[in-house]
Design an enzyme around this catalytic site. Structure first.
Site, PDB file in Angstrom:
ATOM      1  N   TYR A   1       0.850  -1.190   0.000  1.00 44.02           N
ATOM      2  CA  TYR A   1       0.000   0.000   0.000  1.00 44.02           C
ATOM      3  C   TYR A   1       0.882   1.234   0.000  1.00 44.02           C
ATOM      4  O   TYR A   1       1.384   1.675   1.028  1.00 44.02           O
ATOM      5  CB  TYR A   1      -0.920   0.010   1.223  1.00 44.02           C
ATOM      6  CG  TYR A   1      -1.883  -1.145   1.295  1.00 44.02           C
ATOM      7  CD1 TYR A   1      -2.105  -1.993   0.208  1.00 44.02           C
ATOM      8  CD2 TYR A   1      -2.581  -1.415   2.464  1.00 44.02           C
ATOM      9  CE1 TYR A   1      -2.988  -3.056   0.285  1.00 44.02           C
ATOM     10  CE2 TYR A   1      -3.472  -2.474   2.550  1.00 44.02           C
ATOM     11  CZ  TYR A   1      -3.664  -3.290   1.463  1.00 44.02           C
ATOM     12  OH  TYR A   1      -4.538  -4.353   1.551  1.00 44.02           O
TER      13      TYR A   1
ATOM     14  N   PRO B   1     -15.574  -4.534   1.700  1.00 42.23           N
ATOM     15  CA  PRO B   1     -16.874  -4.847   2.304  1.00 42.23           C
ATOM     16  C   PRO B   1     -17.990  -3.924   1.848  1.00 42.23           C
ATOM     17  O   PRO B   1     -19.171  -4.279   1.956  1.00 42.23           O
ATOM     18  CB  PRO B   1     -16.604  -4.682   3.809  1.00 42.23           C
ATOM     19  CG  PRO B   1     -15.474  -3.714   3.894  1.00 42.23           C
ATOM     20  CD  PRO B   1     -14.612  -4.028   2.704  1.00 42.23           C
ATOM     21  N   LEU B   2     -17.627  -2.748   1.330  1.00 45.07           N
ATOM     22  CA  LEU B   2     -18.621  -1.812   0.810  1.00 45.07           C
ATOM     23  C   LEU B   2     -18.545  -1.710  -0.710  1.00 45.07           C
ATOM     24  O   LEU B   2     -19.003  -0.727  -1.303  1.00 45.07           O
ATOM     25  CB  LEU B   2     -18.431  -0.431   1.452  1.00 45.07           C
ATOM     26  CG  LEU B   2     -18.644  -0.390   2.970  1.00 45.07           C
ATOM     27  CD1 LEU B   2     -18.342   1.000   3.512  1.00 45.07           C
ATOM     28  CD2 LEU B   2     -20.055  -0.814   3.325  1.00 45.07           C
TER      29      LEU B   2
END
Length: 287
Positions: A52, A198-199
């Site tokens: 990241y 998750p969204l």
């Protein structure tokens, strides 16, 4: 217990980077503040990875949270290389994975990484060799628990014969349940299942289809989608990510929502009726 049963929603740090999950974000101080706000709000699980940025999120976690509060699980990953914005490639050579662990230890400034994921299984390297070096570093005390990311059921079964798998991180949300078989395996084996995206890369947070149900609940679509995950399985440990402290607190409030089986079904029908998973950011495939 690896994760707190009372605080199942963790924090994903992928969004604390620049466009394409590359380099620094526009507001590094806000990235650092949202990490502090997460811990202040009771988050006990922060998910990150050396890829990241690369390296950006791990450095921010150290800067924001060191000395780390007792009970905080920082999970990181290794085994993906970066070639530019939204570009990722696996590298599972044992010497590289050992270097990944050592550098994450240094960036996070810890003696041991409590949960370390093989970020991606490299098809060019024997799985026994990839997991072997991670297992060796666990024996050396450099890693506490071993996790797997984006694995099939067959890969999970094979890996479970080689190491004690402590967590699995696969894409999963109300519009994308392709990893249902992996989730069921985790339930039977009592392995925490950490759903990334998750969204649905933010699509569920602005879902008109969930809007009416959310309004009836006095909630937001994002809260409804996260509550659905928590009710879907007792081993589910979501890690929604955000660079906004306001959205962070909104996400965490989903833990207070109780859904009936009828509402669970209504959420599924509404969400899948609007989207089939195609609205997600393809870069999330390499989270």
């Amino acid at each position: 217990m690896l994760f707190s049963s009372g605080r199942r929603i963790g924090f994903g740090s992928m969004q604390l980077t620049g466009p394409g999950h590359w380099a620094a974000p526009d507001d590094p101080e806000q990235a650092i503040q949202v990490l502090r706000d997460a811990v202040d709000a009771g988050v006990t699980h922060i998910d990150t990875a050396d890829a990241y940025g690369p390296f950006t999120a791990e450095k921010y976690i150290r800067k924001a949270l060191l000395p780390y509060p007792e009970g905080l699980v920082i999970a990181t990953k290794g085994g993906l290389t970066r070639q530019g914005p939204d570009r990722w490639a696996p590298c599972g050579r044992p010497e590289y994975l050992r270097q990944c662990v050592e550098m994450s230890l240094r960036r996070l400034q810890v003696e041991r990484i409590e949960l370390y994921y093989l970020h991606r299984i490299d098809p060019a390297v024997a799985l026994e060799d990839q997991l072997g070096v991670v297992r060796d570093m666990q024996a050396e005390g450099r890693i506490g628990n071993i996790g797997l990311s984006k694995v099939s059921l067959e890969q999970l079964r094979t890996a479970s014969e080689l190491v004690d798998v402590a967590a699995v991180q696969n894409k999963y949300n109300v519009t994308n349940r392709a990893s249902e078989d992996v989730l069921r395996y985790c339930e039977k084996a009592d392995i925490p299942f950490v759903p990334y995206a998750p969204l649905a890369a933010g699509a569920l947070a602005t879902s008109d289809a969930l809007g009416q149900i959310a309004q009836d609940y006095g909630a937001t679509p994002a809260q409804l989608a996260l509550a659905w995950l928590l009710h879907r399985s007792p081993v589910m440990v979501p890690i929604p990510g955000t660079s906004s402290s306001a959205r962070l607190h909104e996400n965490l409030a989903a833990q207070q929502i109780t859904l009936t089986p009828e509402v669970m079904t209504a959420i599924e029908l509404a969400a899948t009726g609007q989207m089939s998973g195609g609205g997600e950011d393809e870069s999330q495939a390499f989270l």
